[in-house]
Design a protein around this motif. Structure first.
Motif, PDB file in Angstrom:
ATOM      1  N   PRO A  84      -3.578   1.076  -9.676  1.00  0.00           N
ATOM      2  CA  PRO A  84      -4.460   2.172  -9.261  1.00  0.00           C
ATOM      3  C   PRO A  84      -4.960   3.018 -10.424  1.00  0.00           C
ATOM      4  CG  PRO A  84      -2.171   2.587  -8.625  1.00  0.00           C
ATOM      5  CD  PRO A  84      -2.249   1.162  -9.062  1.00  0.00           C
ATOM      6  N   SER A 113       0.828  -1.212   0.000  1.00  0.00           N
ATOM      7  CA  SER A 113       0.000   0.000   0.000  1.00  0.00           C
ATOM      8  C   SER A 113       0.859   1.258   0.000  1.00  0.00           C
ATOM      9  CB  SER A 113      -0.923   0.009   1.217  1.00  0.00           C
ATOM     10  OG  SER A 113      -1.815  -1.077   1.180  1.00  0.00           O
ATOM     11  N   ARG A 114       1.962   1.211   0.726  1.00  0.00           N
ATOM     12  CA  ARG A 114       2.823   2.387   0.839  1.00  0.00           C
ATOM     13  C   ARG A 114       3.457   2.757  -0.501  1.00  0.00           C
ATOM     14  NH1 ARG A 114       8.083   1.703   3.801  1.00  0.00           N
ATOM     15  NH2 ARG A 114       6.867   0.123   4.923  1.00  0.00           N
ATOM     16  N   TYR A 115       3.842   1.766  -1.269  1.00  0.00           N
ATOM     17  CA  TYR A 115       4.549   2.047  -2.516  1.00  0.00           C
ATOM     18  C   TYR A 115       3.638   2.106  -3.737  1.00  0.00           C
ATOM     19  CZ  TYR A 115       9.131   1.609  -0.321  1.00  0.00           C
ATOM     20  OH  TYR A 115      10.239   1.811   0.459  1.00  0.00           O
ATOM     21  N   GLU A 116       2.533   1.379  -3.723  1.00  0.00           N
ATOM     22  CA  GLU A 116       1.697   1.287  -4.913  1.00  0.00           C
ATOM     23  C   GLU A 116       0.442   2.152  -4.848  1.00  0.00           C
ATOM     24  OE1 GLU A 116       2.375  -0.445  -7.830  1.00  0.00           O
ATOM     25  OE2 GLU A 116       4.339  -0.559  -6.869  1.00  0.00           O
ATOM     26  N   HIS A 117       0.146   2.734  -3.688  1.00  0.00           N
ATOM     27  CA  HIS A 117      -1.020   3.610  -3.521  1.00  0.00           C
ATOM     28  C   HIS A 117      -2.325   2.893  -3.854  1.00  0.00           C
ATOM     29  CE1 HIS A 117       2.024   6.661  -3.049  1.00  0.00           C
ATOM     30  NE2 HIS A 117       2.473   6.424  -4.272  1.00  0.00           N
ATOM     31  N   ILE A 118      -2.372   1.626  -3.554  1.00  0.00           N
ATOM     32  CA  ILE A 118      -3.557   0.799  -3.695  1.00  0.00           C
ATOM     33  C   ILE A 118      -3.380  -0.356  -2.719  1.00  0.00           C
ATOM     34  CG2 ILE A 118      -2.513  -0.575  -5.542  1.00  0.00           C
ATOM     35  CD1 ILE A 118      -5.240  -0.977  -6.762  1.00  0.00           C
ATOM     36  N   THR A 119      -4.469  -0.834  -2.143  1.00  0.00           N
ATOM     37  CA  THR A 119      -4.324  -1.950  -1.218  1.00  0.00           C
ATOM     38  C   THR A 119      -3.996  -3.224  -1.992  1.00  0.00           C
ATOM     39  OG1 THR A 119      -6.654  -2.600  -1.286  1.00  0.00           O
ATOM     40  CG2 THR A 119      -6.015  -0.918   0.346  1.00  0.00           C
TER      41      THR A 119
END
Length: 202
Positions: free
Chosen positions: A192, A117-123
């Motif tokens: 995302p 989540s931190r790097y891809e901005h999606i769960t």
């Protein structure tokens, strides 16, 4: 004296990528010692080229290098999801996503989800769902399985659940999609920025 090094290219998602990477590196004098998703070990002559040369060569063809350990883990998560959803057949219906990723990467699921989540901005959960829906589209187009069989194959508890999730993600119903005329999203672009199903351009 030959040197060895390991490169960590992004987007090594299919056998075609392996072929392209092998051809690019061997053309410039490198010997492939080992190649697997997200990782290539090479031997090369330092009098001709250096590691940076080979990294830049791959980057110029869409295989940008991954330098940090955390980025490497994120890339391995993405590759593991692609392998599970798109290449593992009925395995997806027999093993939980979390169990599969933990076994493949040797790290806790909580750590993997937080890092992703931190790097891809999606769960990570949403990322898996997007890939499953894209696989549903593919199987619908192949027209080899009923929707019930597709649901079982991808681990859905019912056709109704699959259909509801399909509409939520794509903005259209399975029935509408079956009529044809909609584009699919390339596997390496799912994320995302993925957009709802849209008509193919003429």
């Amino acid at each position: 004296m030959q040197k060895t090094t390991v490169l960590y290219p992004r987007n090594m998602i299919c056998s075609c990528c392996f072929v392209v990477i092998r051809q690019l590196l061997e053309k410039e004098g490198a010997t492939i010692l080992n190649i697997k998703p997200g990782e290539v070990e090479i031997m090369y002559d330092p009098l001709l080229h250096n590691k940076e040369f080979y990294s830049e060569l791959l980057a110029a063809h869409g295989f940008e290098p991954i330098f940090s350990r955390e980025h490497q883990i994120v890339e391995k998560i993405k590759l593991a999801v692609i392998e599970l959803v798109h290449k593992a057949g009925n395995v997806n219906s027999m093993i939980r996503n979390s169990d599969y990723l933990v076994e493949r990467l040797g790290l806790s699921y909580a750590y993997l989800t937080n890092l992703f989540s931190r790097y891809e901005h999606i769960t990570l959960e949403k990322f898996i769902i997007l890939h499953k829906i894209e696989k549903v589209k593919e199987l619908i187009e192949y027209d080899e399985y009923t929707l019930s069989e597709i649901a079982v194959q991808l681990g859905y508890s019912s056709v109704q659940y699959l259909s509801a999730q399909f509409r939520q993600v794509t903005g259209i119903s399975v029935t509408e999609y079956k009529k044809g005329g909609y584009s699919r999203t390339p596997v390496d672009l799912i994320g995302p920025q993925s957009v709802p199903a849209h008509p193919k351009k003429e």
